[in-house]
Design a protein around this motif. Sequence first.
Motif, PDB file in Angstrom:
ATOM      1  N   PRO A  61       8.765 -16.223  18.249  1.00  0.00           N
ATOM      2  CA  PRO A  61       8.816 -15.001  19.018  1.00  0.00           C
ATOM      3  C   PRO A  61      10.247 -14.992  19.679  1.00  0.00           C
ATOM      4  CG  PRO A  61       7.667 -16.535  20.204  1.00  0.00           C
ATOM      5  CD  PRO A  61       7.727 -17.123  18.775  1.00  0.00           C
ATOM      6  N   ALA A  62      10.861 -15.760  19.909  1.00  0.00           N
ATOM      7  CA  ALA A  62      12.193 -15.720  20.415  1.00  0.00           C
ATOM      8  C   ALA A  62      13.439 -15.194  19.425  1.00  0.00           C
ATOM      9  CB  ALA A  62      12.896 -16.936  20.917  1.00  0.00           C
ATOM     10  N   ALA A  63      13.104 -15.243  18.242  1.00  0.00           N
ATOM     11  CA  ALA A  63      13.937 -14.891  17.247  1.00  0.00           C
ATOM     12  C   ALA A  63      13.128 -13.803  15.986  1.00  0.00           C
ATOM     13  CB  ALA A  63      14.579 -15.781  16.451  1.00  0.00           C
ATOM     14  N   PRO A  64      12.467 -12.647  16.518  1.00  0.00           N
ATOM     15  CA  PRO A  64      11.420 -11.854  15.670  1.00  0.00           C
ATOM     16  C   PRO A  64      12.662 -11.307  14.545  1.00  0.00           C
ATOM     17  CG  PRO A  64      11.678 -10.797  17.773  1.00  0.00           C
ATOM     18  CD  PRO A  64      12.316 -12.089  18.073  1.00  0.00           C
ATOM     19  N   LYS A  65      12.133 -11.056  13.235  1.00  0.00           N
ATOM     20  CA  LYS A  65      13.139 -10.805  12.198  1.00  0.00           C
ATOM     21  C   LYS A  65      12.135  -9.685  11.433  1.00  0.00           C
ATOM     22  CE  LYS A  65      12.672 -14.687   9.477  1.00  0.00           C
ATOM     23  NZ  LYS A  65      13.546 -15.853   8.660  1.00  0.00           N
ATOM     24  N   VAL A  66      12.813  -8.690  11.026  1.00  0.00           N
ATOM     25  CA  VAL A  66      12.140  -7.781   9.951  1.00  0.00           C
ATOM     26  C   VAL A  66      12.561  -8.159   8.707  1.00  0.00           C
ATOM     27  CG1 VAL A  66      12.328  -5.580   8.910  1.00  0.00           C
ATOM     28  CG2 VAL A  66      12.636  -5.847  11.279  1.00  0.00           C
ATOM     29  N   VAL A  67      11.312  -8.478   7.819  1.00  0.00           N
ATOM     30  CA  VAL A  67      11.587  -9.256   6.641  1.00  0.00           C
ATOM     31  C   VAL A  67      11.188  -8.147   5.526  1.00  0.00           C
ATOM     32  CG1 VAL A  67      10.596 -11.528   7.607  1.00  0.00           C
ATOM     33  CG2 VAL A  67       8.826  -9.738   6.673  1.00  0.00           C
ATOM     34  N   ARG A  68      10.757  -7.034   5.734  1.00  0.00           N
ATOM     35  CA  ARG A  68      10.697  -6.026   4.518  1.00  0.00           C
ATOM     36  C   ARG A  68      10.191  -4.715   5.236  1.00  0.00           C
ATOM     37  NH1 ARG A  68       5.472  -6.669   0.660  1.00  0.00           N
ATOM     38  NH2 ARG A  68       6.378  -4.714  -0.016  1.00  0.00           N
ATOM     39  N   TYR A  69      10.087  -3.481   4.500  1.00  0.00           N
ATOM     40  CA  TYR A  69       9.773  -2.471   4.765  1.00  0.00           C
ATOM     41  C   TYR A  69       8.787  -1.833   4.007  1.00  0.00           C
ATOM     42  CZ  TYR A  69      13.468  -1.939   8.421  1.00  0.00           C
ATOM     43  OH  TYR A  69      14.197  -2.265   9.473  1.00  0.00           O
ATOM     44  N   LEU A  70       7.611  -1.647   4.200  1.00  0.00           N
ATOM     45  CA  LEU A  70       6.656  -1.125   3.296  1.00  0.00           C
ATOM     46  C   LEU A  70       6.906   0.593   3.230  1.00  0.00           C
ATOM     47  CD1 LEU A  70       3.399  -2.741   4.790  1.00  0.00           C
ATOM     48  CD2 LEU A  70       4.965  -3.589   2.992  1.00  0.00           C
ATOM     49  N   GLN A  71       6.711   0.817   2.016  1.00  0.00           N
ATOM     50  CA  GLN A  71       7.121   2.422   1.625  1.00  0.00           C
ATOM     51  C   GLN A  71       6.416   2.733   0.678  1.00  0.00           C
ATOM     52  OE1 GLN A  71      11.569   2.036   0.684  1.00  0.00           O
ATOM     53  NE2 GLN A  71      11.965   2.388   2.904  1.00  0.00           N
ATOM     54  N   GLU A  72       5.176   2.565   0.374  1.00  0.00           N
ATOM     55  CA  GLU A  72       4.241   3.101  -0.391  1.00  0.00           C
ATOM     56  C   GLU A  72       3.938   4.529   0.332  1.00  0.00           C
ATOM     57  OE1 GLU A  72       4.414  -0.780  -1.777  1.00  0.00           O
ATOM     58  OE2 GLU A  72       3.910  -0.343   0.286  1.00  0.00           O
ATOM     59  N   LYS A  73       3.129   5.197  -0.414  1.00  0.00           N
ATOM     60  CA  LYS A  73       3.088   6.624   0.057  1.00  0.00           C
ATOM     61  C   LYS A  73       2.257   6.745   1.307  1.00  0.00           C
ATOM     62  CE  LYS A  73       1.334   7.438  -3.948  1.00  0.00           C
ATOM     63  NZ  LYS A  73       1.003   8.275  -5.337  1.00  0.00           N
ATOM     64  N   GLY A  74       1.438   5.839   1.496  1.00  0.00           N
ATOM     65  CA  GLY A  74       0.517   5.790   2.701  1.00  0.00           C
ATOM     66  C   GLY A  74       1.401   5.291   3.948  1.00  0.00           C
ATOM     67  N   ALA A  75       2.340   4.481   3.939  1.00  0.00           N
ATOM     68  CA  ALA A  75       3.034   3.672   4.767  1.00  0.00           C
ATOM     69  C   ALA A  75       4.278   4.447   5.106  1.00  0.00           C
ATOM     70  CB  ALA A  75       3.591   2.407   4.197  1.00  0.00           C
ATOM     71  N   LEU A  76       4.782   5.504   4.154  1.00  0.00           N
ATOM     72  CA  LEU A  76       6.301   6.045   4.330  1.00  0.00           C
ATOM     73  C   LEU A  76       6.127   7.098   5.514  1.00  0.00           C
ATOM     74  CD1 LEU A  76       8.865   5.676   2.888  1.00  0.00           C
ATOM     75  CD2 LEU A  76       8.313   7.677   1.475  1.00  0.00           C
ATOM     76  N   ASP A  77       5.118   7.584   5.966  1.00  0.00           N
ATOM     77  CA  ASP A  77       5.385   8.503   6.913  1.00  0.00           C
ATOM     78  C   ASP A  77       4.046   8.338   8.050  1.00  0.00           C
ATOM     79  OD1 ASP A  77       5.662  10.893   8.407  1.00  0.00           O
ATOM     80  OD2 ASP A  77       4.894  12.411   7.055  1.00  0.00           O
ATOM     81  N   ALA A  78       3.720   7.023   8.237  1.00  0.00           N
ATOM     82  CA  ALA A  78       2.586   6.623   9.255  1.00  0.00           C
ATOM     83  C   ALA A  78       3.009   6.693  10.660  1.00  0.00           C
ATOM     84  CB  ALA A  78       2.084   5.321   9.001  1.00  0.00           C
ATOM     85  N   GLY A  79       2.986   7.998  11.118  1.00  0.00           N
ATOM     86  CA  GLY A  79       3.432   8.199  12.526  1.00  0.00           C
ATOM     87  C   GLY A  79       2.642   7.549  13.448  1.00  0.00           C
ATOM     88  N   GLU A  80       1.456   7.968  13.581  1.00  0.00           N
ATOM     89  CA  GLU A  80       0.367   7.351  14.482  1.00  0.00           C
ATOM     90  C   GLU A  80      -0.883   6.806  13.739  1.00  0.00           C
ATOM     91  OE1 GLU A  80      -1.017  10.174  17.611  1.00  0.00           O
ATOM     92  OE2 GLU A  80       0.831  10.176  18.259  1.00  0.00           O
ATOM     93  N   THR A  81      -0.429   6.517  12.485  1.00  0.00           N
ATOM     94  CA  THR A  81      -1.832   6.326  11.552  1.00  0.00           C
ATOM     95  C   THR A  81      -1.799   4.784  10.880  1.00  0.00           C
ATOM     96  OG1 THR A  81      -0.736   7.632  10.190  1.00  0.00           O
ATOM     97  CG2 THR A  81      -2.602   8.568  11.099  1.00  0.00           C
ATOM     98  N   LEU A  82      -1.849   3.645  11.878  1.00  0.00           N
ATOM     99  CA  LEU A  82      -1.519   2.473  11.422  1.00  0.00           C
ATOM    100  C   LEU A  82      -2.266   1.627  12.289  1.00  0.00           C
ATOM    101  CD1 LEU A  82       0.651   0.885   9.648  1.00  0.00           C
ATOM    102  CD2 LEU A  82       1.502   0.173  11.890  1.00  0.00           C
ATOM    103  N   HIS A  83      -3.231   0.633  11.663  1.00  0.00           N
ATOM    104  CA  HIS A  83      -4.021  -0.367  12.415  1.00  0.00           C
ATOM    105  C   HIS A  83      -4.404  -1.485  11.587  1.00  0.00           C
ATOM    106  CE1 HIS A  83      -7.993  -1.255  14.550  1.00  0.00           C
ATOM    107  NE2 HIS A  83      -7.147  -1.570  15.243  1.00  0.00           N
TER     108      HIS A  83
END
Length: 471
Positions: free
Chosen positions: A99-121
């Motif tokens: 947690p002292a060095a969190p890192k982004v390892v990828r971006y999910l860009q499937e159709k549901g993930a691409l515009d998930a403004g408040e729709t993520l759980h």
Amino acid sequence: MASLLSPAALAADAPDRLETGKQGETLEGEAGLLAQPYSKGVRIIGHTEIDKRGGNVIMAWAGDCAYVAGGLKMSADGNIGKQPFGPTSGVAVIDARSPAAPKVVRYLQEKGALDAGETLHAVTAPGRSVLAASTYGGVAGVNGPKEGWLALYDVSTCAKPRLTAEIQWPEPVHTLTVSPNGKRIYGTVISPFTGEGGLQVMDISDLSRPRFVGKFSVTRPDGTSFAFATHEVSISPDERRIYAGVIASKGGDLNPGVTLFPPSAQGLGPDAGGIYILDNSDIVEGRADPKMRLVGTVPHGGWHSAVQARVNGVPYLVGAGELGACPGSWPRISRIADEKNPRIVGEFRLAMNRPENCPPRTTMEAATGGVVGRAGVASTHFNDVDSATDTRLGLFPFMYAGLRIADLRNPAKPVEVAYFKPGDACMSHVRYRPETGQIWFACMDSGFWAVDLKPALRASLGLPAPTARRR
């Protein structure tokens, strides 16, 4: 932003840097990323700017990973638009094993993930760990419904989500909640200016073959039903109760005397709507022609986000509205020991949630009747607590006032004990990790944060010592 991650800022004994105005106030020139956050009672563990992208509205989590959806852009006039598409679009997968060095390892860009403004759980349950991301449906008449794609991922290996299925909802959803057993998804449909909407259910028992169950209204004890505009729901551990934040309905039971359209502070503000307690046993037991049956209602209990809490063995809901001009919105605590007669017993306001402390309204705020607030407003978005079964802390993102942490041990009189205010709007759900004491959240522009309470504060609150070391 480099100073935010300087050795001094990350030190375990870093001093508090108290806000200089009133509680929750954003002074002139401070409605944006601060060179150094304001803080009280907390220390920074780690941080990632998520490649300096904006639009980090919501966060989910599984194991040692956080998932942060991007895509929404809030302008100073209150309009909500989309961030331009690029390599950092979609859901950021953040590996926080260190947690002292969190890192982004990828971006999910499937159709549901691409515009998930408040729709993520995400939910981790025996035998499965599921992440659900769906196209943010928005609100008809404001930012418009879109194609309602839903992407499902197996996140048993949390840093390597595996897509299992993509499917479209019949109607795009505004938020979604995965059931505690990870076998169903409940997606909200909301038309706040008409009271129309409902709750869509997707069966994901087989993650590779999701099956739409239906769209549900509210059914009264007499068997009659009505539509309801619900923003977000939380679900009891056995899935038999749904706690729905409801901005308006067609049942004639909320917002008496308030005209829903055109939009007004009365119809969208902190006193609008309420919470429904729904019996969901029909769906749990697989009955034919299932209904969601109304058990109780908390008028004014918080239409945007309502979460479960339990203090000294007594069940509560913590709910609030969202956004708006000063005085904004703030959490309210409702006792639900008697489900048929729940009642508000307390609230948690900052000084800037009191009308006497509000500055004169801007032209925009006056023109919208207080529906749209300026950058810098102190107003809640999602609400969370440290534990749904043994609640001590309220974890409340107040947008530009940052993350505010309240002692909820006396639900009638919550008291602020700590805060962390980076300057931009903090709006996500908040995770508390009891084994380490870590608190995770995301803010629109500054990204993902991991903080914890200072040891002296933990001791004064009677919190148990973390069982895992701070790393």
